[in-house]
Design a protein around this motif. Structure first.
Motif: not given
Length: 248
Positions: A107, A109, A111, A145-149, A159-160, A162
């Protein structure tokens, strides 16, 4: 005999040069690592991408165009630019040779931001004031966007993005009757953005005039679209203004 030897030597040198060139090309090409990160991109709540911000067709407005670029990074690795290689399938690939993001743990994160332009980053963006073409207004559609994958289901991440700018559409609803036929047009339209830039998620800078993207001939039903820096958290929605013009 000496002349023959001379020509053979030149031919041998040419062949050696060709082999050396081929060897250099082979060494410059790196196979895509098995743990390289691939990307898929969608846009969040507004369901409108940067590629077609003036579009009124929902399907077209959600698609990225071929050649669009997004910068993606993760901790401890250099950022990598990805390019849309097929608009119909919305597929992406690394834009620069031999530059990859790699899975180093299950996992991570990530950006990402759009557009990939000078001075633009995850935290900073300067609003373009000339949005008069489809290309220019697209570059005003700042998204991050900033999200864990995780890589449980494969190497690709989803990635989503915004949108951080708000879309304003001014529509010419009609004209008063004091104008002669053929003179009922509007020109030199500008739309003001309260801020000129975004820094750390907030609007900054002074009020700035934006030259909008025009759809129509300047007469009735012509629309002028601009992306501006919103003044509050709800400012990223679309606002349509119908104006009856008293003056040209």
């Amino acid at each position: 005999m000496k002349a023959t030897t001379k020509y053979l030597s030149l031919a041998a040198l040419a062949l050696m040069g060709t082999l050396t060139s081929c060897q250099s090309d082979d060494e410059a090409t790196i196979a895509r690592p098995a743990n390289a990160v691939g990307i898929n991109i969608t846009v969040g709540s507004l369901q409108t991408t940067r590629s077609n911000p003036a579009s009124t067709d929902p399907d077209e407005a959600q698609n990225f165009n071929e050649g669009d670029q997004v910068c993606v990074s993760t901790e401890g690795q250099d950022p990598v630019i990805f390019k849309c290689t097929n608009a119909d399938n919305q597929t992406w690939a690394e834009a620069q040779p031999n530059k990859f993001l790699l899975w180093k743990q299950n996992q991570m994160t990530f950006k990402a931001y759009y557009p990939v332009t000078e001075g633009t980053s995850m935290t900073n963006f300067t609003l373009p004031t000339d949005q008069s073409t489809a290309y220019n207004i697209a570059l005003a559609d700042y998204m991050t966007c900033e999200q864990p994958c995780d890589n449980v289901s494969g190497t690709d991440i989803y990635l989503q993005l915004e949108r951080k700018t708000a879309r304003v559409i001014v529509k010419i609803a009609g004209f008063n009757d004091q104008y002669d036929e053929g003179q009922q047009t509007v020109s030199n339209v500008s739309i003001n953005s309260h801020y000129s830039a975004i820094a750390d998620g907030n609007g900054t800078g002074s009020t700035t005039a934006v030259t909008p993207y025009r759809q129509g001939d300047g007469g009735k039903n012509t629309t002028y679209t601009a992306l501006i820096v919103p003044t509050n958290a709800d400012g990223s929605a679309t606002q349509i203004v119908d104006d009856n013009y008293d003056e040209c």
